[in-house]
Design a protein around this motif. Sequence first.
Motif, PDB file in Angstrom:
ATOM      1  N   ASP A  38      28.722  36.490  19.508  1.00  0.00           N
ATOM      2  CA  ASP A  38      29.551  37.167  20.507  1.00  0.00           C
ATOM      3  C   ASP A  38      29.890  38.585  20.101  1.00  0.00           C
ATOM      4  OD1 ASP A  38      29.534  35.053  22.222  1.00  0.00           O
ATOM      5  OD2 ASP A  38      31.415  34.182  21.500  1.00  0.00           O
ATOM      6  N   THR A  39      30.105  38.816  18.826  1.00  0.00           N
ATOM      7  CA  THR A  39      30.517  40.146  18.376  1.00  0.00           C
ATOM      8  C   THR A  39      29.339  41.034  18.007  1.00  0.00           C
ATOM      9  OG1 THR A  39      30.803  39.274  16.124  1.00  0.00           O
ATOM     10  CG2 THR A  39      32.750  39.335  17.570  1.00  0.00           C
ATOM     11  N   GLU A  40      28.214  40.425  17.630  1.00  0.00           N
ATOM     12  CA  GLU A  40      27.034  41.203  17.253  1.00  0.00           C
ATOM     13  C   GLU A  40      25.803  40.591  17.917  1.00  0.00           C
ATOM     14  OE1 GLU A  40      26.666  41.581  13.055  1.00  0.00           O
ATOM     15  OE2 GLU A  40      28.398  42.900  12.860  1.00  0.00           O
ATOM     16  N   PRO A 265      27.406  51.504  27.618  1.00  0.00           N
ATOM     17  CA  PRO A 265      26.848  52.759  27.074  1.00  0.00           C
ATOM     18  C   PRO A 265      27.752  53.295  25.981  1.00  0.00           C
ATOM     19  CG  PRO A 265      26.710  52.756  29.463  1.00  0.00           C
ATOM     20  CD  PRO A 265      27.522  51.544  29.087  1.00  0.00           C
ATOM     21  N   GLY A 266      27.165  53.610  24.857  1.00  0.00           N
ATOM     22  CA  GLY A 266      27.924  54.064  23.701  1.00  0.00           C
ATOM     23  C   GLY A 266      28.121  52.995  22.648  1.00  0.00           C
ATOM     24  N   THR A 267      27.847  51.729  22.955  1.00  0.00           N
ATOM     25  CA  THR A 267      27.966  50.664  21.964  1.00  0.00           C
ATOM     26  C   THR A 267      27.018  50.953  20.806  1.00  0.00           C
ATOM     27  OG1 THR A 267      28.546  49.028  23.646  1.00  0.00           O
ATOM     28  CG2 THR A 267      27.708  48.196  21.563  1.00  0.00           C
ATOM     29  N   ARG A 268      27.538  50.895  19.595  1.00  0.00           N
ATOM     30  CA  ARG A 268      26.740  51.202  18.416  1.00  0.00           C
ATOM     31  C   ARG A 268      25.752  50.076  18.137  1.00  0.00           C
ATOM     32  NH1 ARG A 268      25.949  55.964  17.494  1.00  0.00           N
ATOM     33  NH2 ARG A 268      25.362  55.437  15.349  1.00  0.00           N
ATOM     34  N   LEU A 344      23.621  44.726  18.010  1.00  0.00           N
ATOM     35  CA  LEU A 344      24.683  45.541  18.591  1.00  0.00           C
ATOM     36  C   LEU A 344      26.003  45.205  17.917  1.00  0.00           C
ATOM     37  CD1 LEU A 344      23.800  45.418  22.388  1.00  0.00           C
ATOM     38  CD2 LEU A 344      23.054  47.047  20.662  1.00  0.00           C
ATOM     39  N   ARG A 345      26.813  46.214  17.724  1.00  0.00           N
ATOM     40  CA  ARG A 345      28.136  46.034  17.121  1.00  0.00           C
ATOM     41  C   ARG A 345      29.183  46.216  18.218  1.00  0.00           C
ATOM     42  NH1 ARG A 345      25.532  49.310  13.369  1.00  0.00           N
ATOM     43  NH2 ARG A 345      26.782  51.145  13.879  1.00  0.00           N
ATOM     44  N   VAL A 346      29.564  45.094  18.814  1.00  0.00           N
ATOM     45  CA  VAL A 346      30.530  45.121  19.909  1.00  0.00           C
ATOM     46  C   VAL A 346      31.921  45.258  19.321  1.00  0.00           C
ATOM     47  CG1 VAL A 346      31.434  43.877  21.890  1.00  0.00           C
ATOM     48  CG2 VAL A 346      29.004  43.711  21.315  1.00  0.00           C
ATOM     49  N   GLU A 347      32.624  46.290  19.714  1.00  0.00           N
ATOM     50  CA  GLU A 347      33.947  46.559  19.165  1.00  0.00           C
ATOM     51  C   GLU A 347      35.058  46.117  20.096  1.00  0.00           C
ATOM     52  OE1 GLU A 347      34.063  50.662  18.264  1.00  0.00           O
ATOM     53  OE2 GLU A 347      32.527  50.556  16.685  1.00  0.00           O
ATOM     54  N   ARG A 348      34.784  45.960  21.367  1.00  0.00           N
ATOM     55  CA  ARG A 348      35.839  45.611  22.320  1.00  0.00           C
ATOM     56  C   ARG A 348      35.991  44.107  22.418  1.00  0.00           C
ATOM     57  NH1 ARG A 348      34.898  49.621  27.505  1.00  0.00           N
ATOM     58  NH2 ARG A 348      35.197  51.583  26.401  1.00  0.00           N
ATOM     59  N   ASP A 349      37.190  43.685  22.783  1.00  0.00           N
ATOM     60  CA  ASP A 349      37.436  42.286  23.039  1.00  0.00           C
ATOM     61  C   ASP A 349      36.904  41.918  24.415  1.00  0.00           C
ATOM     62  OD1 ASP A 349      40.221  40.256  23.930  1.00  0.00           O
ATOM     63  OD2 ASP A 349      38.506  39.681  22.723  1.00  0.00           O
ATOM     64  N   ILE A 350      36.096  40.863  24.495  1.00  0.00           N
ATOM     65  CA  ILE A 350      35.426  40.508  25.743  1.00  0.00           C
ATOM     66  C   ILE A 350      36.430  40.130  26.814  1.00  0.00           C
ATOM     67  CG2 ILE A 350      33.815  38.865  26.778  1.00  0.00           C
ATOM     68  CD1 ILE A 350      32.376  38.731  24.115  1.00  0.00           C
TER      69      ILE A 350
END
Length: 363
Positions: A38-40, A265-268, A344-350
Amino acid sequence: MSASIKTPPVKRRPPVWPAILLIVLAAIAILAVVWHVDTEPRTDDAYVYADTIGVSPEVGGKIVTLAVHDNQAVKQGDLLFEIDPRPYRYALARAQAALAQLNAQILLTQRSVTAQTFNAAAARSAVVRAQAAAMQAADTLARTEPLIGNGYVSADELERARTAQRSAQAELEAAQSRERGAQAAVSGVDALVAQRAVLNAEIDTARLNLEYATVRAPFDGRVVELRTSVGQYVSAQKPVFTLIDTRHWYVVANFRENELRAIRPGTRATVYLMSNTGIRFSGSVDSVGFGVDPQDGGRAATGLPNIQRSINWVHVAQRFPVKIQIDRPDPDLFRIGTSAVAVLRVERDINRDDQALRSEGTS
């Protein structure tokens, strides 16, 4: 002698805690995997991509200079090839000569403009005088005709009045004709000046075609699919070879549709190539695809990416392309079509993102 009685050994139950510990560890591992997914989000259904153009000349002709070879790296402004410039050089010379001839003709014609202008003015004055004479003759005739019945004027006098009226009208028409001729002579110079604008446009076109005969690289890139040589005739708007835009490299990663809600867009992102798995490249999501070919046997979706599903007899999640721009690509490793792995390194809380989307929809 009494026989000794042996007591059977007591069977001990195996301890329960190892099984419990194993179950707990398995649950923790499953939760860790789910959290990690979920986070990556990660996929190996990815490939390297870059923008390309077909290098096409704007004019046709034979190639006289071919300055590149297949798979060569070029810089912006480098010479790619040159088309025989002689036909376009001759066309420019003809247009320039025609302009010089026209300018000489205009110069000679302008010398008579003053005289033609005076002639036009004199013709106009003659028209004014003829109009006055015609009006006077018509008035005299109009006054004379009623008097003939009373005997105040003779038939000869009436005939002379009619003759004078017809003569004045004929003179007026002749003066008007001379005026039109004089005006036409003056307007002939204006027509020559208008032709000069046409020749100037032809010169600009010929000069531009001559520049088009030399084709240079519009950006830093790499030449591919070069299958021609010196002497080959090339047509305008027909590609000679392909040029890869090496200024920007991307990895197109196909993620499952249930993973897209966390991707923006912008997700590292971290990317590595299958050609060299030891090097990691960083980047960021450039865009997320909004359409793929549904592949359901229905209406064809023209112009949409065609992403094959891995299992046809099981309803699996559709995959959508996510375009990742690489920050510092290695020019020796990045090739269009190279297999890649993207994380992908998702930084936001879903959940927070879902609430934000719902609030935007209700506002």
